[in-house]
Each structure stands twice: as C-alpha cells, then as structure tokens.
Design a protein around this motif. Structure first.
Motif, short mmCIF file in Angstrom:
data_model
loop_
_atom_site.label_atom_id
_atom_site.label_comp_id
_atom_site.label_asym_id
_atom_site.label_seq_id
_atom_site.Cartn_x
_atom_site.Cartn_y
_atom_site.Cartn_z
N ASP A 78 -1.59 -1.05 -7.68
CA ASP A 78 -2.64 -1.63 -8.51
C ASP A 78 -2.36 -1.26 -9.97
N CYS B 78 -9.11 -1.11 -4.28
CA CYS B 78 -9.89 -0.49 -3.21
C CYS B 78 -10.62 0.72 -3.77
N CYS C 56 -7.68 3.46 -4.71
CA CYS C 56 -7.21 2.99 -6.01
C CYS C 56 -8.20 3.27 -7.13
N CYS D 181 -1.50 2.22 -3.68
CA CYS D 181 -2.64 1.92 -2.81
C CYS D 181 -2.47 2.51 -1.42
N PRO D 182 -3.56 3.06 -0.85
CA PRO D 182 -3.51 3.53 0.54
C PRO D 182 -3.12 2.43 1.52
#
Ligand SMILES: [Zn+2]
Length: 274
Positions: free
Chosen positions: A80, A149, A171, A236-237
């Motif tokens: 991101d 997120c 994020c 990001c996860p």
C-alpha cells in the motif's frame, strides 16, 4: 431480405458503443520524455537500497527527478503506497482523480495525481514489469480503488479482535508508523495505491474481486518523482492476495526499495493553484 446487412453501423450494440465516453479529460503525457527516463535505467545511480521487512511500514524521501523502484525480490507482495509533497504534505495522492484520469489499475506511464488546489502529477510510473495473466474478471495489477486494510477490516474478516491483524499489524498502522517520523499523523493517512495487488470487477454486480498477484520474484515498478515527495509503504498482511481476508493464513514477504538518481530533471510542475 437479410436484415443483418441493411443498416451497418446502426445495430443496437454499435449504437451503445457510440455512447461510451472516457470518464475524464486529461492532458497528454510527454511520452518521449518518460520513455527517455525509462530507457536510462542502466545509467541511474542507486542512492539507497533498503529491504523492508514483511508486515511493516516505512517511508522514503524521493527527490524530484529521482526514481523509487519497488521490487518484489522474494515473490508477490501487496504494497500500500501513499505519496505526499515533501514540503507541503497537504498536497497528497488523490486516488479518485487518479482513477478518473488513468483507470482503475495503473501501469507504465500512468501518472499519480495530487490533490487540489494544485491537481498535478506527483509521480509517474516509468516501468512496470508485472505481466497480467488474463482472467475472467479482467483483473489487473496496481489498483487505485482499494485503500488500506485496518483493524476493523480484519475484525470483520477473521471474526475476532484477538489477532495481530485486527490490532496493530495492518496497513493503517503500518502507514501511520511510516509517516510519524516525518511529523505526520493519523489524519494524514489517505486513500492509496495497492501496488502488486490484482483486482477485477464482476461485470454483473460491480463488486471488486481480488485474485492472487501474478508478480514474479524480481518484478518491479519504477516511480519517477515530479517534485520532492515522501512515499510511504505498508507491506500488507494479505501478502500475495492468494488467500481471502477471512483466513489468517496469509503469505507476507519483504520487498526492496531503491532510490535512484536519474540525472534527468522533471518537466515544469509549477501550476497555478485553483
Ligand atoms: Zn493491507
């Protein structure tokens, strides 16, 4: 009489196509200039080479005329990306107007437009090596309508607060921790680019769908800075996007960020504020 041949160009489908208009007027890109920047990659000097750890955030100053290269060195990883004018962070990436000008997904020679009152490109992508594997949803990479997120996103997806993604590992908090050393805070976290994320739209419903990223190890995107900018990244996860956000079993990876000098000054960017 074969009616199919009576009125060429006036069948329903063609009439409808005549009514399609591109959504937003956009100044022409100085194509030769940016091809020159792209083609000069071998002459660039790398000033910074940083491996950003999986699941973390980090921000970099990118001076005007420099390139930020984001490399999926270990395989596909959604990143991101926020962008600010380094000297006036109120001027920042305007995701909606970038979408209107450049389309839902960005690639080589897409511009990243900044907010009013200037409304000018902050950066321009000069190279995108990711190849889109064709998909039924016409999904492509580097989507500009997904945002970031955050704790609620993961709480809804996982059905629990009791997971790091629903707390600080997401994020929103990655971007926040990335910009805090530069004097920015929560109110500065804005809608962003989802680099390396593959997004399509279901034609019958308009819903967004995420597909696994097609990025390969070594794929990269080069962003040329039109002015001095601050770029903030969150790894990001969701990792490659291969798993839905309803499962905690993601596949996060690190990425490499390189800041490169090009020796090519930007075209004039000093427009009058509106
Ligand atoms: Zn995220």
């Amino acid at each position: 009489v074969d009616r199919r041949h009576m009125a060429p160009g006036r069948r329903r489908g063609e009439d409808r196509s005549m009514a399609i208009h591109y959504a937003g007027p956009t100044p022409a890109l100085a194509g030769e200039f940016y091809k020159n920047v792209r083609d000069g990659a071998a002459q660039r000097e790398t000033l910074q080479h940083v491996v950003v750890a999986a699941l973390t955030g980090r921000a970099f100053v990118v001076p005007a005329g420099h390139v930020a290269r984001i490399v999926c060195h270990a395989g596909p990883q959604i990143v991101d990306v926020m962008i600010f004018n380094r000297h006036d962070p109120r001027e920042r990436l305007w995701a909606n107007q970038t979408l209107n000008r450049e389309g839902i997904c960005l690639s080589t020679f897409s511009r990243l437009w900044g907010s009013l009152p200037m409304f000018r490109p902050l950066m321009t992508i000069v190279e995108d090596t990711v190849k889109n594997v064709p998909s039924e949803t016409t999904a492509r990479h580097h989507c500009i309508l997904g945002a970031h997120c955050n704790p609620r996103f993961w709480r809804w997806g996982l059905g629990t607060d009791d997971h790091p993604f629903a707390q600080r590992t997401n994020c929103f908090y990655n971007l926040l921790s990335a910009i805090e050393p530069f004097g920015l805070g929560r109110e500065d976290v804005h809608d962003n680019l989802n680099l390396f994320q593959k997004i399509g739209i279901l034609p019958n419903t308009g819903e967004l769908v995420m597909e696994p990223s097609d990025a390969l190890p070594g794929d990269h995107v080069d962003f040329y800075a039109e002015l001095d900018v601050l770029m903030a990244f969150s790894l990001c996860p969701q990792g490659s996007g291969a798993n839905p956000p309803t499962t905690p079993d993601q596949d996060p990876r690190p990425v490499t960020v390189e800041i490169q000098s090009t020796g090519i000054d930007p075209l004039p960017t000093d427009v009058e504020p509106v």
